[in-house]
Structures are given as C-alpha cells and as structure tokens.
Design a protein around this motif. Structure first.
Motif, PDB file in Angstrom:
ATOM      1  N   SER A  99       0.832  -1.213   0.000  1.00  0.00           N
ATOM      2  CA  SER A  99       0.000   0.000   0.000  1.00  0.00           C
ATOM      3  C   SER A  99       0.861   1.255   0.000  1.00  0.00           C
ATOM      4  N   ASP A 100       2.004   1.217   0.703  1.00  0.00           N
ATOM      5  CA  ASP A 100       2.931   2.357   0.696  1.00  0.00           C
ATOM      6  C   ASP A 100       3.477   2.595  -0.709  1.00  0.00           C
ATOM      7  N   LEU A 101       3.868   1.516  -1.388  1.00  0.00           N
ATOM      8  CA  LEU A 101       4.423   1.640  -2.734  1.00  0.00           C
ATOM      9  C   LEU A 101       3.384   2.163  -3.724  1.00  0.00           C
ATOM     10  N   LEU A 102       2.156   1.714  -3.582  1.00  0.00           N
ATOM     11  CA  LEU A 102       1.108   2.168  -4.497  1.00  0.00           C
ATOM     12  C   LEU A 102       0.761   3.638  -4.267  1.00  0.00           C
ATOM     13  N   GLU A 103       0.786   4.058  -3.019  1.00  0.00           N
ATOM     14  CA  GLU A 103       0.515   5.470  -2.744  1.00  0.00           C
ATOM     15  C   GLU A 103       1.603   6.354  -3.332  1.00  0.00           C
ATOM     16  N   ILE A 104       2.865   5.915  -3.228  1.00  0.00           N
ATOM     17  CA  ILE A 104       3.973   6.626  -3.868  1.00  0.00           C
ATOM     18  C   ILE A 104       3.744   6.671  -5.376  1.00  0.00           C
ATOM     19  N   SER A 105       3.313   5.552  -5.954  1.00  0.00           N
ATOM     20  CA  SER A 105       3.069   5.470  -7.402  1.00  0.00           C
ATOM     21  C   SER A 105       2.042   6.501  -7.851  1.00  0.00           C
ATOM     22  N   ARG A 106       1.006   6.674  -7.040  1.00  0.00           N
ATOM     23  CA  ARG A 106      -0.036   7.649  -7.381  1.00  0.00           C
ATOM     24  C   ARG A 106       0.502   9.070  -7.340  1.00  0.00           C
ATOM     25  N   VAL A 107       1.272   9.364  -6.309  1.00  0.00           N
ATOM     26  CA  VAL A 107       1.783  10.729  -6.121  1.00  0.00           C
ATOM     27  C   VAL A 107       2.717  11.132  -7.259  1.00  0.00           C
ATOM     28  N   ILE A 108       3.592  10.224  -7.670  1.00  0.00           N
ATOM     29  CA  ILE A 108       4.599  10.574  -8.684  1.00  0.00           C
ATOM     30  C   ILE A 108       4.130  10.292 -10.110  1.00  0.00           C
ATOM     31  N   LYS A 109       2.882   9.798 -10.245  1.00  0.00           N
ATOM     32  CA  LYS A 109       2.338   9.453 -11.569  1.00  0.00           C
ATOM     33  C   LYS A 109       3.241   8.442 -12.281  1.00  0.00           C
ATOM     34  N   LEU A 110       3.446   7.335 -11.613  1.00  0.00           N
ATOM     35  CA  LEU A 110       4.328   6.270 -12.097  1.00  0.00           C
ATOM     36  C   LEU A 110       3.907   5.782 -13.485  1.00  0.00           C
ATOM     37  N   THR A 111       4.899   5.376 -14.270  1.00  0.00           N
ATOM     38  CA  THR A 111       4.631   4.833 -15.598  1.00  0.00           C
ATOM     39  C   THR A 111       4.237   3.354 -15.534  1.00  0.00           C
ATOM     40  N   GLU A 112       5.001   2.574 -14.743  1.00  0.00           N
ATOM     41  CA  GLU A 112       4.772   1.124 -14.752  1.00  0.00           C
ATOM     42  C   GLU A 112       5.117   0.506 -13.405  1.00  0.00           C
ATOM     43  N   PHE A 113       4.271  -0.425 -12.955  1.00  0.00           N
ATOM     44  CA  PHE A 113       4.461  -1.135 -11.690  1.00  0.00           C
ATOM     45  C   PHE A 113       4.593  -2.626 -12.015  1.00  0.00           C
ATOM     46  N   ILE A 114       5.788  -3.177 -11.761  1.00  0.00           N
ATOM     47  CA  ILE A 114       6.064  -4.591 -12.002  1.00  0.00           C
ATOM     48  C   ILE A 114       6.194  -5.279 -10.646  1.00  0.00           C
ATOM     49  N   SER A 115       5.429  -6.340 -10.453  1.00  0.00           N
ATOM     50  CA  SER A 115       5.476  -7.025  -9.168  1.00  0.00           C
ATOM     51  C   SER A 115       5.508  -8.529  -9.379  1.00  0.00           C
ATOM     52  N   PHE A 116       6.034  -9.235  -8.364  1.00  0.00           N
ATOM     53  CA  PHE A 116       6.266 -10.676  -8.501  1.00  0.00           C
ATOM     54  C   PHE A 116       5.232 -11.484  -7.739  1.00  0.00           C
TER      55      PHE A 116
END
Length: 303
Positions: A99-116
């Motif tokens: 949830s912390d990583l996803l919130e960061i992703s939203r704030v910075i307008k991330l291009t791509e999220f790769i997870s295992f």
C-alpha cells in the motif's frame, strides 16, 4: 523517456541479479534496504545504486517521491521460507508495504508497476499451467499473493498505471541461500552425508536466475500490456534426475534414501508454467540449460 527504476528486495537472491543487470545497462537504480541488510550479493556494483534506508518511518517515502522513479519493480516479500508461508502476521505485512508503494506510485504518476507473484497462486500443480486457469492457493503465502495482484490491478487501472504481475516458478543460480534445495544438496553430497528424501518423482522447470534478470530487462524495454504473465523454465526435470545430475557434475555418488520422507501435504508433482503469453509480448529469449546452470553453481560454490 529515460528510465529511473525503484527496486525493492535488491539484496535478495532475485533482486540482486536484477539490480546487477540494470546498473550494467546504464539504468538509474534506486533500491530500498534496511540498516541491517546483508548487501554481499551487491558488493560488485554497490556504488552504482542510490540506496534508500526504509528503517526511518516516513523518511524513505519522501526520499523516493523526490527521486521520482518512472518504474517500480517490487521484488521484496516477507515470509517466503516454508515454515513462514502460513504465518498470517508475516503475510499481512506484505499488504501494508504494498500500500505504501502504491501510494507513492499515485503521487509521482508512475509509468509502470512490475510485481512478482508466485506459482503458489495456482495451488496444487500436476501439469503445465497457463495464466487463464482459476487460482486456488493452499497456503496463506499464495492467498496473499492473489490478494496483492487484485489490489495492484484495481489500483493501477484506476490511476492509469501500467501493471505487470509476473507469476514466478522455480529459480536456481549462484548466491542462493545455503539452506535452499540445490546448495544444500551440493554441500551434503560433497560431505558424503546420507540424505533422506521423498521418492523424488516431483518435476520442476528450473530457470537460471541470470536469465530471469535478462527477461526483466526485456520487459522494461518493451511495451508490455498490463496483465498476468508466467515466468518459468522450459526444461522439466524430476528431483531424482536432478540429484543424479549433481552427483555426476561433482564426480561423486550421492547417498540418498529415496522415499525416507513422505511427500508434504498438498505436494505439487509437476511445476511448470506456460510462457507463451510473455514471449508474445517481449519476443523470443534463450534460456540456459539445467546442466550448464549446475556447472555455474558448482564452480561458484567451489570458488
């Protein structure tokens, strides 16, 4: 756009191989670690990574936001060892960190999220599987992976972030933890110890970990569609055949009590993923044979 990647789990078996490939392909890399993390796997390229210490609550998130990664590769996971896979406290911590990583992703307008993800999402496996079969995990580890995939999908779709969920199968290579299967077998065979095993009929499709790291590089350099993708070796070998091959490589005769141990509850007998969906996205890739992989592991261990 120049890629700036945040990698979690960079000091681990998989993460360190990914980090090595990325920094040696001139990709800017940010990596999370703890103060007590053992970074020995990263010694040869440690100074090429922008490390962020996550022990200071709040600070690490602010620093990551300021560094503005374009991609996140989420490799870290608590509770991977067999005795931890049904520990609910360990597994739930993974959701909190996600949830912390996803919130960061939203704030910075991330291009791509790769997870295992994991083969454990499928449950008991007795044949080669594709991504379209219904998941049926039999451990809290597998169930938490399934939940994480759904959270990522929903969050990223809502925030217009491309998401890639890689269901990982079996990996081997240098710098694996000594208590994992192949390093442990090599050590015991060299020491001429008697080893109690199951009947050894279960089959695995192992992938060399460095091949996996190269696949990650291909993924971030390709326009891969959001979705779930299996990552698996393509050479099936039984445990019995694997032990015999290790013995031949060492020029030793393993002392194995086949059948001395029962198969564990919910034992999968054929662990292999169909990877055609991923190959359709990133193109053909060559995999190192199990024989050559074992040569590299044994040579590494001897030196």
């Amino acid at each position: 756009m120049k890629k700036n990647i945040l990698l979690t789990g960079a000091t681990g078996f998989l993460g360190s191989q990914i980090a090595d490939i990325l920094v040696n392909n001139d990709i800017k890399l940010i990596a999370l670690k703890r103060k007590n993390s053992d970074c020995y796997r990263c010694n040869s390229f440690n100074n090429k990574i922008d490390w962020v210490d996550i022990d200071v609550e709040g600070y690490w998130k602010e620093k990551v936001i300021n560094l503005r990664p374009t991609h996140i590769i989420h490799s870290a996971w608590i509770g991977v060892k067999a005795h931890e896979r049904n520990d609910i406290k360990n597994q739930v911590q993974n959701i909190s960190f996600l949830s912390d990583l996803l919130e960061i992703s939203r704030v910075i307008k991330l291009t791509e999220f790769i997870s295992f993800g994991s083969q454990a999402e499928y449950g008991i496996l007795n044949s080669k599987v594709s991504e379209n079969i219904i998941v049926n995990p039999v451990s809290l580890y597998g169930a938490t992976k399934v939940a994480s995939q759904q959270i990522i999908k929903t969050f990223c779709n809502s925030n217009k972030i491309n998401w890639i969920w890689l269901r990982l199968f079996s990996f081997i290579g240098e710098n694996e933890n000594n208590n994992w299967l192949i390093p442990s077998l090599i050590d015991k065979i060299i020491k001429d110890e008697v080893i109690n095993m199951t009947p050894g009929e279960q089959k695995y499709s192992y992938m060399f970990v460095k091949d996996f790291a190269l696949i990650i590089l291909k993924i971030i350099n390709s326009n891969v569609e959001s979705g779930i993708y299996n990552v698996s070796g393509d050479e099936l070998i039984s445990l019995k055949e694997l032990v015999d091959l290790i013995g031949k490589k060492l020029n030793l005769s393993p002392k194995i009590n086949w059948g001395a141990l029962p198969y564990r509850l919910n034992q999968s007998m054929h662990i292999e993923g169909n990877t055609s969906k991923l190959r359709n996205q990133i193109g053909k890739y060559k995999l190192t044979s199990i024989s050559d992989t074992l040569d590299r592991i044994i040579f590494h261990d001897k030196n």
